[in-house]
Design a protein around this motif. Sequence first.
Motif, mmCIF file in Angstrom:
data_model
loop_
_atom_site.group_PDB
_atom_site.id
_atom_site.type_symbol
_atom_site.label_atom_id
_atom_site.label_comp_id
_atom_site.label_asym_id
_atom_site.label_seq_id
_atom_site.Cartn_x
_atom_site.Cartn_y
_atom_site.Cartn_z
ATOM 1 N N UNK A 266 15.249 20.493 60.434
ATOM 2 C CA UNK A 266 14.939 21.153 61.703
ATOM 3 C C UNK A 266 13.504 21.674 61.818
ATOM 4 N N UNK A 267 12.460 20.962 60.966
ATOM 5 C CA UNK A 267 11.095 21.140 61.089
ATOM 6 C C UNK A 267 10.427 21.991 60.171
ATOM 7 N N UNK A 268 11.219 22.536 59.305
ATOM 8 C CA UNK A 268 10.678 23.543 58.135
ATOM 9 C C UNK A 268 9.667 22.611 57.221
ATOM 10 N N UNK A 269 8.615 23.279 56.878
ATOM 11 C CA UNK A 269 7.626 22.478 55.963
ATOM 12 C C UNK A 269 7.658 23.100 54.609
ATOM 13 N N UNK A 270 7.871 22.425 53.621
ATOM 14 C CA UNK A 270 7.685 22.932 51.923
ATOM 15 C C UNK A 270 6.605 22.472 51.341
ATOM 16 N N UNK A 271 6.061 23.388 50.674
ATOM 17 C CA UNK A 271 4.638 23.099 49.718
ATOM 18 C C UNK A 271 4.987 23.404 48.548
ATOM 19 N N UNK A 272 5.016 22.745 47.490
ATOM 20 C CA UNK A 272 5.084 22.755 46.026
ATOM 21 C C UNK A 272 3.812 22.942 45.505
ATOM 22 N N UNK A 273 3.872 23.335 44.076
ATOM 23 C CA UNK A 273 2.375 23.507 43.422
ATOM 24 C C UNK A 273 1.424 24.267 44.411
ATOM 25 N N UNK A 274 1.940 25.379 45.134
ATOM 26 C CA UNK A 274 1.056 25.975 46.167
ATOM 27 C C UNK A 274 1.290 27.302 45.906
ATOM 28 N N UNK A 275 0.310 28.089 45.094
ATOM 29 C CA UNK A 275 0.563 29.547 44.694
ATOM 30 C C UNK A 275 0.020 30.550 45.711
ATOM 31 N N UNK A 276 0.714 31.451 45.981
ATOM 32 C CA UNK A 276 0.403 32.394 46.874
ATOM 33 C C UNK A 276 -0.474 33.375 45.885
#
Length: 390
Positions: free
Chosen positions: A173-183
Amino acid sequence: MVSGELSKGLPKTADVVIVGSGVQGASIAYNLAKMGVRDVLVLDAGDLLTGSTGRCAAGIRAQWGGELNCKLAKASLDIFETLSDELGMDIGLHQGGYLIVAYLDSEFQQLKRNVQLQNSLGINSVILSHDEVKERFPALDISNAVGFTYHHRDGHADPFLTTLAYIEGAKRLGVNFYFRTKVTGIEARGDRVEGVQTSKGYISTKVVVNAAGPWARDIAQMVGLSIPVEPEAHEIVVTEPVPRILDPMVISFSGNFYMQQRPNGSFIMGMGPEPYAHPKDQYSLTWKFPYIMAQKVTKLLPALREVRLLRHWAGYYAVTPDRHPILGESRYVKGFYMSVGFSGHGFMLAPITGKLIAEMIIGKKPSIDVSSLRPERFEEGKLVFEPMVV
Ligand SMILES: Cc1cc2nc3c(=O)[nH]c(=O)nc-3n(C[C@H](O)[C@H](O)[C@H](O)COP(=O)(O)OP(=O)(O)OC[C@H]3O[C@@H](n4cnc5c(N)ncnc54)[C@H](O)[C@@H]3O)c2cc1C
């Protein structure tokens, strides 16, 4: 596998940024996208399922002692039952029921009150006699138990498949996931969220969702909020696979244990904190845990005496003072939402809490009133009681 994220650059803006891609973050992302919010980013400091979700027992039960938990768990169960079809992926749902075993009279009285409450809310749990338990589950030695309740729709699902199904559904549905990406920080102007600082750059956004599980307190601190969510390490063991002898998840609050036989024949089992020293904030393991665990479960299920342990690991519960989650937008920081503090039941509640948080974000009245779980209830001294937690 989740693919593509590492090669794409991080967008500069998003409608919603979700911190954490465990079952909570994944469910919120999917539900938001389903409700039409497509510009959603999910950021995770780790890899896929490296938080609590990938370490849990994944039991699902509607047998609770508090009205709100009953309503939430039943609504989640309704969703679980159609989730594989909805998401187009098998989530490994097995509804073998939950058998709750009471060893104390007072506990059995509470269980009987629970059944009345559950039945009044459409959960068809029942009280079982000793004879009924012996007939249905002959492998159990129930000689020193006082009473039992059972709900046939309870059970478990695969936490990996369920979360992956949500992630893949959200991505479609268009959501993007980013791993190894720390806030690493959250910017706010006045009382409003403005953006998120990450290890890979800055994202401008008006809405941030804290779904960081046991690390939720650190994320809240980034906007100056102090929330009482503590990581609490729990150990868990799994045995070698053996022929099927037990269908339901068996749980006892006075006995302080839970166990279930997985579809492959392995038993998975755990317990709440016992008075021996496990460091609360570490994944480290103790020799005492399998020893105490074995003593508990072999009394109830003698056949387990011959079964060998295969694996032993630890994961964190994210515990609040009333062992209920914190759900909703902060009164002090607009655009900062929380779906955290699920203690030992965040997997089973994820289908409904993901939906409720998404409803709040789009400005819709939540389909279940969870205002009593608002972030500020602790400072107001309005804790919510639940007798049925392990
Ligand atoms: C031993 C054990 C048994 C359990 N059994 C059950 C059970 O039978 N039934 C049940 O319902 N629940 C159970 N639970 C509880 C359940 O696992 C949790 O409630 C649930 O998985 C919480 O999901 P989550 O998405 O909130 O957290 P998580 O799965 O921990 O996800 C949080 C994510 O946030 C990420 N993150 C943290 N900080 C940052 C940051 N700064 N930037 C970006 N990302 C960040 C982490 O990397 C992590 O992936 C159990 C837990 C344990 C430990």
